[in-house]
Design a protein around this motif. Sequence first.
Motif, PDB file in Angstrom:
ATOM      1  N   GLU A   1       2.235   1.941  -3.541  1.00 26.86           N
ATOM      2  CA  GLU A   1       1.113   2.418  -4.347  1.00 26.86           C
ATOM      3  C   GLU A   1       0.685   3.891  -4.105  1.00 26.86           C
ATOM      4  O   GLU A   1       0.659   4.719  -4.899  1.00 26.86           O
ATOM      5  CB  GLU A   1      -0.036   1.640  -4.082  1.00 26.86           C
ATOM      6  CG  GLU A   1      -0.010  -0.131  -4.568  1.00 26.86           C
ATOM      7  CD  GLU A   1      -1.200  -0.758  -4.433  1.00 26.86           C
ATOM      8  OE1 GLU A   1      -2.198  -0.202  -3.683  1.00 26.86           O
ATOM      9  OE2 GLU A   1      -1.151  -1.861  -4.683  1.00 26.86           O
ATOM     10  N   LYS A   2       0.635   4.076  -2.584  1.00 18.89           N
ATOM     11  CA  LYS A   2       0.266   5.356  -2.318  1.00 18.89           C
ATOM     12  C   LYS A   2       1.367   6.458  -2.910  1.00 18.89           C
ATOM     13  O   LYS A   2       1.133   7.726  -3.288  1.00 18.89           O
ATOM     14  CB  LYS A   2       0.577   5.594  -0.668  1.00 18.89           C
ATOM     15  CG  LYS A   2       0.507   7.009   0.048  1.00 18.89           C
ATOM     16  CD  LYS A   2       0.846   6.941   1.445  1.00 18.89           C
ATOM     17  CE  LYS A   2       0.870   8.377   2.013  1.00 18.89           C
ATOM     18  NZ  LYS A   2       1.035   8.503   3.451  1.00 18.89           N
TER      19      LYS A   2
ATOM     20  N   THR B   1       6.280  -7.434  -6.751  1.00 20.27           N
ATOM     21  CA  THR B   1       4.839  -7.742  -6.306  1.00 20.27           C
ATOM     22  C   THR B   1       4.532  -9.240  -6.047  1.00 20.27           C
ATOM     23  O   THR B   1       3.729  -9.467  -5.007  1.00 20.27           O
ATOM     24  CB  THR B   1       3.929  -7.321  -7.609  1.00 20.27           C
ATOM     25  OG1 THR B   1       4.268  -6.022  -8.155  1.00 20.27           O
ATOM     26  CG2 THR B   1       2.310  -7.460  -7.317  1.00 20.27           C
TER      27      THR B   1
ATOM     28  N   ALA C   1       0.859  -1.207   0.051  1.00 22.00           N
ATOM     29  CA  ALA C   1      -0.041   0.107  -0.012  1.00 22.00           C
ATOM     30  C   ALA C   1       1.013   1.308   0.002  1.00 22.00           C
ATOM     31  O   ALA C   1       0.514   2.120  -0.462  1.00 22.00           O
ATOM     32  CB  ALA C   1      -0.959  -0.098   1.086  1.00 22.00           C
TER      33      ALA C   1
ATOM     34  N   GLU D   1       7.464   2.774  -8.744  1.00 24.10           N
ATOM     35  CA  GLU D   1       7.526   1.785  -9.681  1.00 24.10           C
ATOM     36  C   GLU D   1       8.273   0.612  -9.259  1.00 24.10           C
ATOM     37  O   GLU D   1       9.254   0.239  -8.578  1.00 24.10           O
ATOM     38  CB  GLU D   1       8.453   2.132 -10.993  1.00 24.10           C
ATOM     39  CG  GLU D   1       7.527   3.144 -11.850  1.00 24.10           C
ATOM     40  CD  GLU D   1       8.079   3.541 -13.158  1.00 24.10           C
ATOM     41  OE1 GLU D   1       8.944   2.788 -13.711  1.00 24.10           O
ATOM     42  OE2 GLU D   1       7.882   4.357 -13.698  1.00 24.10           O
TER      43      GLU D   1
ATOM     44  N   ASN E   1       3.386   5.911  -5.590  1.00 25.71           N
ATOM     45  CA  ASN E   1       3.577   5.589  -7.056  1.00 25.71           C
ATOM     46  C   ASN E   1       4.986   5.215  -7.222  1.00 25.71           C
ATOM     47  O   ASN E   1       5.586   5.967  -8.287  1.00 25.71           O
ATOM     48  CB  ASN E   1       3.242   6.843  -7.940  1.00 25.71           C
ATOM     49  CG  ASN E   1       1.635   7.260  -7.835  1.00 25.71           C
ATOM     50  OD1 ASN E   1       0.787   6.465  -7.705  1.00 25.71           O
ATOM     51  ND2 ASN E   1       1.370   8.621  -7.424  1.00 25.71           N
TER      52      ASN E   1
END
Length: 430
Positions: free
Chosen positions: A218-219, A229, A215, A223, A221
């Motif tokens: 993702e927060k 992942t 998270a 890469e 951004n």
Amino acid sequence: MTDIDPQQLLIDLFKIAVATADPALVLPPFLPASPLPNNRPLIVVGAGKAACSMAASLEQHWKGPLKGLVVTAYGHSEPLERLEVIEASHPVPDMNSELAAKRILSLVSNLSVEDQVICLISGGGSSLLSMPAPGLTLADKQSINRGLLKSGADIHEMNCVRKHLSGIKGGRLAQACAPAKLLTLAISDVPGDDPAVIASGPTVADPTTSDQALAILEKYNIEIGDAVTKWLKSPESETPKPGDTALAHCRFRMIAAPSQSLMATTVRAKAVGLEVLSLGDDLTGESRELAQQHASLALAISRGEGSIQAPCVILSGGETSVTVRGNGKGGRNGEYLLALVDALKGAPGIYALAADTDGIDGAGDNAGAVLNPDTWQRAIDRGWDAATELDNNNCYPFFSDLGDLLITGPTRTNVNDFRAILILPPARHD
């Protein structure tokens, strides 16, 4: 304090903050009795900007045999007689960071219940002790680390990610030491002094989760590739949690913390006749935003509208963050001071210092910088606009050209940032 130079007073306060956390002073009282039973060697490992100086203090006071390895940042080592030291990169790990992590894991593997391990931990250890988790590469960790450093993420967020991408942090080093007894001696450089955050907690349980790490990425951004992942979504990526019996052999002792350094500077400031307003040792947030708040507070005190009166000093510690928007050079303390210059605009009687107690602000060669009442005008006279340079995150060249960088060299300790704003009464206005 009529005979004290304001700028020198601020520098002296910074030196007191650093000296209070000197490993030669703070480490010996926490060592167990030596030598060990049956003259077994004490196994010593460690990571951080203070790791080598901690190891030197341990060598001086430990009477029995020793073996081990510590890793510190380039330029932060000193000669050791019985232990090995490796220098590696900070704040982004390099091949030596990975080499050191692998060798440390090898040192603590296959130990028995009769063995004793001491782990010396301090700030910077997250980068210096970098062993990618299975399926990941050093390049993966380097790329993510660079992205986090520019994102404005705070240290808790960055270290949550680092722990879940590591084969040694987040309690995994402690697991490797079992069943040997493990004592961690730590110098805190993080707001709140959470053992799980200092150097990403290699020897303590980790309350954060892989889902939280994802998270955070993702927060901001950041890469990430498919391998990262896949790893973070696998059960194997989870770290040992509080209460895990696999860590029952571990003890943790904090030997120095920012609060102790801030208290020592408070005592000194009062001794020279200053009122002190301490804002705490755990301040976080964007450097420029914190500077704006502190400028407003200092200006109010200067007008006689504050909770204390001049002559006084506002003290604070903690670790701010910088969201990199420009292409300039600098660190979070320089950014704080540059924002302070822009906010104060040469207000008379106000001086300031902001510096990292490890002696390195960001990736530069300076600990931080100082601000005088004439800084704003001198900058204008030399063609600098503080607001423009702030937008470009360009504090280092700004203060370098003015001759206002604070350069100490590596201090070989680390209790985070130190900030002081000195406010003098109208009679002392410059």
